[in-house]
Design a protein around this motif. Sequence first.
Motif, mmCIF file in Angstrom:
data_model
loop_
_atom_site.group_PDB
_atom_site.id
_atom_site.type_symbol
_atom_site.label_atom_id
_atom_site.label_comp_id
_atom_site.label_asym_id
_atom_site.label_seq_id
_atom_site.Cartn_x
_atom_site.Cartn_y
_atom_site.Cartn_z
ATOM 1 N N GLU A 84 0.796 -1.109 0.089
ATOM 2 C CA GLU A 84 -0.009 0.105 0.016
ATOM 3 C C GLU A 84 0.880 1.317 0.017
ATOM 4 O OE1 GLU A 84 -0.030 -2.543 2.106
ATOM 5 O OE2 GLU A 84 -0.701 -1.900 4.034
ATOM 6 N N ASP A 85 2.171 1.104 0.036
ATOM 7 C CA ASP A 85 2.916 2.304 -0.227
ATOM 8 C C ASP A 85 3.265 2.408 -1.464
ATOM 9 O OD1 ASP A 85 4.788 1.126 2.749
ATOM 10 O OD2 ASP A 85 3.464 2.481 2.817
ATOM 11 N N THR A 86 2.847 1.725 -2.513
ATOM 12 C CA THR A 86 3.218 1.966 -3.838
ATOM 13 C C THR A 86 2.370 3.228 -4.285
ATOM 14 O OG1 THR A 86 3.427 -0.407 -4.357
ATOM 15 C CG2 THR A 86 2.711 1.261 -6.291
ATOM 16 N N ALA A 87 3.365 4.121 -4.868
ATOM 17 C CA ALA A 87 2.719 5.283 -5.074
ATOM 18 C C ALA A 87 4.028 6.332 -6.118
ATOM 19 C CB ALA A 87 2.302 6.197 -4.119
ATOM 20 N N ILE A 88 3.505 7.469 -6.422
ATOM 21 C CA ILE A 88 4.362 8.304 -7.184
ATOM 22 C C ILE A 88 4.866 9.317 -5.976
ATOM 23 C CG2 ILE A 88 4.981 10.219 -8.599
ATOM 24 C CD1 ILE A 88 2.824 8.728 -10.620
ATOM 25 N N TYR A 89 5.869 9.263 -5.426
ATOM 26 C CA TYR A 89 6.341 10.122 -4.467
ATOM 27 C C TYR A 89 6.753 11.464 -4.765
ATOM 28 C CZ TYR A 89 5.560 6.378 -1.070
ATOM 29 O OH TYR A 89 5.080 5.413 -0.230
ATOM 30 N N TYR A 90 6.288 12.801 -4.333
ATOM 31 C CA TYR A 90 6.842 13.958 -4.629
ATOM 32 C C TYR A 90 7.376 14.720 -3.487
ATOM 33 C CZ TYR A 90 3.395 13.226 -8.416
ATOM 34 O OH TYR A 90 2.979 12.800 -9.665
ATOM 35 N N CYS A 91 8.428 15.502 -3.371
ATOM 36 C CA CYS A 91 8.745 16.441 -2.482
ATOM 37 C C CYS A 91 8.357 17.731 -3.003
ATOM 38 C CB CYS A 91 10.349 16.406 -2.476
ATOM 39 S SG CYS A 91 11.459 17.309 -3.737
ATOM 40 N N ALA A 92 8.071 18.613 -1.881
ATOM 41 C CA ALA A 92 7.675 19.927 -2.238
ATOM 42 C C ALA A 92 8.022 20.728 -0.920
ATOM 43 C CB ALA A 92 6.014 19.878 -2.007
ATOM 44 N N ALA A 93 8.252 22.219 -1.655
ATOM 45 C CA ALA A 93 8.456 23.370 -0.588
ATOM 46 C C ALA A 93 7.445 24.268 -0.432
ATOM 47 C CB ALA A 93 9.724 24.079 -1.338
ATOM 48 N N ALA A 94 7.532 24.638 0.988
ATOM 49 C CA ALA A 94 6.480 25.528 1.434
ATOM 50 C C ALA A 94 7.101 26.655 2.478
ATOM 51 C CB ALA A 94 5.343 24.735 2.368
ATOM 52 N N MET A 95 6.316 27.701 2.532
ATOM 53 C CA MET A 95 6.843 28.570 3.431
ATOM 54 C C MET A 95 6.678 28.319 4.916
ATOM 55 S SD MET A 95 8.836 30.273 1.645
ATOM 56 C CE MET A 95 9.162 31.564 2.741
ATOM 57 N N THR A 96 5.504 27.681 5.310
ATOM 58 C CA THR A 96 4.968 27.465 6.334
ATOM 59 C C THR A 96 4.926 25.957 6.725
ATOM 60 O OG1 THR A 96 2.836 27.676 6.021
ATOM 61 C CG2 THR A 96 3.883 29.647 6.833
ATOM 62 N N LEU A 97 5.048 25.472 7.990
ATOM 63 C CA LEU A 97 4.723 23.987 8.159
ATOM 64 C C LEU A 97 3.410 23.753 8.179
ATOM 65 C CD1 LEU A 97 6.433 21.530 9.071
ATOM 66 C CD2 LEU A 97 5.771 22.037 11.272
ATOM 67 N N SER A 98 2.923 22.808 7.303
ATOM 68 C CA SER A 98 1.679 22.522 7.061
ATOM 69 C C SER A 98 1.493 21.234 6.384
ATOM 70 C CB SER A 98 1.151 23.640 6.063
ATOM 71 O OG SER A 98 -0.407 23.252 5.486
ATOM 72 N N LYS A 99 0.068 20.623 6.881
ATOM 73 C CA LYS A 99 -0.276 19.268 6.105
ATOM 74 C C LYS A 99 -0.969 19.515 4.772
ATOM 75 C CE LYS A 99 -1.967 18.146 10.140
ATOM 76 N NZ LYS A 99 -2.838 17.415 11.147
ATOM 77 N N GLU A 100 -1.357 20.740 4.469
ATOM 78 C CA GLU A 100 -2.145 20.938 3.326
ATOM 79 C C GLU A 100 -1.303 21.278 2.040
ATOM 80 O OE1 GLU A 100 -5.388 20.764 3.730
ATOM 81 O OE2 GLU A 100 -5.022 20.542 5.866
ATOM 82 N N GLU A 101 -1.724 20.458 1.043
ATOM 83 C CA GLU A 101 -1.113 20.511 -0.163
ATOM 84 C C GLU A 101 -1.143 21.951 -0.615
ATOM 85 O OE1 GLU A 101 -2.900 17.467 -2.713
ATOM 86 O OE2 GLU A 101 -1.841 18.477 -4.639
ATOM 87 N N ASN A 102 -2.090 22.580 -0.693
ATOM 88 C CA ASN A 102 -2.176 23.981 -1.242
ATOM 89 C C ASN A 102 -1.150 25.055 -0.650
ATOM 90 O OD1 ASN A 102 -3.541 24.613 1.007
ATOM 91 N ND2 ASN A 102 -5.561 24.927 0.385
ATOM 92 N N GLN A 103 -0.439 24.536 0.429
ATOM 93 C CA GLN A 103 0.616 25.379 0.912
ATOM 94 C C GLN A 103 1.765 25.225 0.576
ATOM 95 O OE1 GLN A 103 0.032 27.874 3.497
ATOM 96 N NE2 GLN A 103 -2.208 27.573 2.866
ATOM 97 N N TYR A 104 2.177 24.271 -0.358
ATOM 98 C CA TYR A 104 3.202 23.907 -0.865
ATOM 99 C C TYR A 104 3.181 24.288 -2.419
ATOM 100 C CZ TYR A 104 4.481 21.014 3.149
ATOM 101 O OH TYR A 104 4.503 20.400 4.451
ATOM 102 N N ARG A 105 4.151 25.290 -2.695
ATOM 103 C CA ARG A 105 4.031 26.143 -4.124
ATOM 104 C C ARG A 105 5.023 25.367 -4.802
ATOM 105 N NH1 ARG A 105 0.993 30.714 -3.332
ATOM 106 N NH2 ARG A 105 -0.251 30.188 -1.436
#
Length: 122
Positions: free
Chosen positions: A89-110
């Motif tokens: 169940e860990d099978t997936a495409i894995y992405y790294c992303a950068a944000a300005m604030t610590l967040s769990k929300e995808e929309n915070q990562y620009r």
Amino acid sequence: QVQLVESGGGLVQAGGSLRLSCAASGRTFSSYVMGWFRQAPGKEREIVASISWNGGRIYYADSVKGRFTISRDNAKNTVNLQMNSLKPEDTAIYYCAAAMTLSKEENQYRTWGQGTQVTVSS
């Protein structure tokens, strides 16, 4: 703004390990919160882990706690995800992303990398 490139994905048997790396360009990497997300086929993208600029605050999704470890090296502009005891169940495409604030929300990562495929066979 940073640019991100992931590496380290691949095919592994259940119970095995992989280490993902994300290399960032730019001189401001240390000012960013970094996160790892994943998207499995037919599912929405979800956060896996995030780490504050100095590593002092870390978040893990419940599904990976105790198995995955996120770390960063600001001198090398890298963020890593050590994945142990992998499950199908860990099978997936894995992405790294950068944000300005610590967040769990995808929309915070620009800023996002292109992703790396992780496949765990049973």
